[in-house]
Design a protein around this motif. Structure first.
Motif: not given
Length: 259
Positions: A28-31, A116-122, A144-145
């Motif tokens: 989630f979040g491709i930045g 698995y879930i990878l959280d890279a949202v803002d 990600a913090m």
């Protein structure tokens, strides 16, 4: 027989590579963070992905995002990432969701299908909802913090959110997760004090916006725009990807690998 992942197999073993091949990871979040995580995951042999992002590549992304080049400006980030990943592993199964994840559209995502879930949202609301959905579905998640306004990549580490300190985002997340009954969350965080940007870029964006035409979420919508570098967000993304690989292969890795 040698293949694209032979060097990784030397360290993890064949059973681990098979586990990765049959795993589905939702990013989630491709930045700046999520893009490098995708890069590491597909190069490690993960076989299936869901890529979630509604943003388009902007000129201001070039300083830090692996998918951002002059040629890709104006294209959807998730589409560019998918094409790049398929160039690396044409057999990968990649589903693209051109949308911004929100609590309101959480039901549209097949959380039970994810390994698995990878959280890279803002946004905090999206991060909280992802943690809640992951807990409900029994799916591991790493979040990600804050990576913005940071300069020292060596200060990032992986732990449960209860062990975090200094990071303003982690502080808010701890409080709000407790309200929602989420007691544990694996996070990548830094104890570096955020650096104050030298100027308020939001003013420049407001009067000289260069967001791609048709962008659903523009920088002019943000109250503040953090500074970023080419060398901090990638570290966060790579740390996250490494933890995902380690967790997905923990039960089948050969003895002695990744102690």
């Amino acid at each position: 027989m040698l293949n694209s992942f032979s060097r990784t197999e030397l360290l993890l073993g064949h059973p681990a590579m098979e586990a990765l091949k049959h795993a589905r990871v939702a990013v989630f979040g491709i930045g700046g963070v999520g893009g490098y995580a995708c890069e590491a995951l597909v190069r490690s042999g993960v076989g299936a992905f869901d890529l979630i992002d509604d943003d388009k590549v902007c000129l201001t992304n070039i300083n830090r995002q692996i998918i951002a080049t002059r040629k890709t400006v104006g294209q959807y980030k998730a589409d560019v990432m998918r094409d790049r990943m398929l160039d690396i592993n044409p057999q990968a199964d990649i589903r693209v969701h051109r949308c911004f994840f929100l609590p309101e559209n959480a039901a549209e995502f097949p959380f039970s299908e994810y390994d698995y879930i990878l959280d890279a949202v803002d946004t905090v609301s999206a991060k909280l909802s992802l943690a809640v959905q992951a807990q409900a579905a029994g799916v591991p998640i790493i979040s990600a913090m804050g990576a913005g306004n940071k300069l020292d990549g060596s200060r990032f580490r992986i732990s449960d959110i209860s062990e975090t300190r200094v990071c303003p985002l982690a502080r808010v997340m701890r409080r709000e997760l407790k309200k929602r009954g989420v007691r544990r969350l694996k996070v990548v965080w830094s104890d570096e004090q955020p650096t104050r940007p030298l100027e308020d870029m939001a003013n420049s964006c407001r009067y000289h916006c260069i967001c791609p035409p048709g962008a659903a979420h523009k920088c002019t919508d943000r109250r503040d725009i953090p500074g970023s570098t080419a060398f901090v967000p990638p570290i966060v993304g790579l740390l996250m990807a490494g933890e995902v690989i380690k967790d997905l292969t923990a039960s089948v890795r050969q003895e002695g690998a990744w102690n």
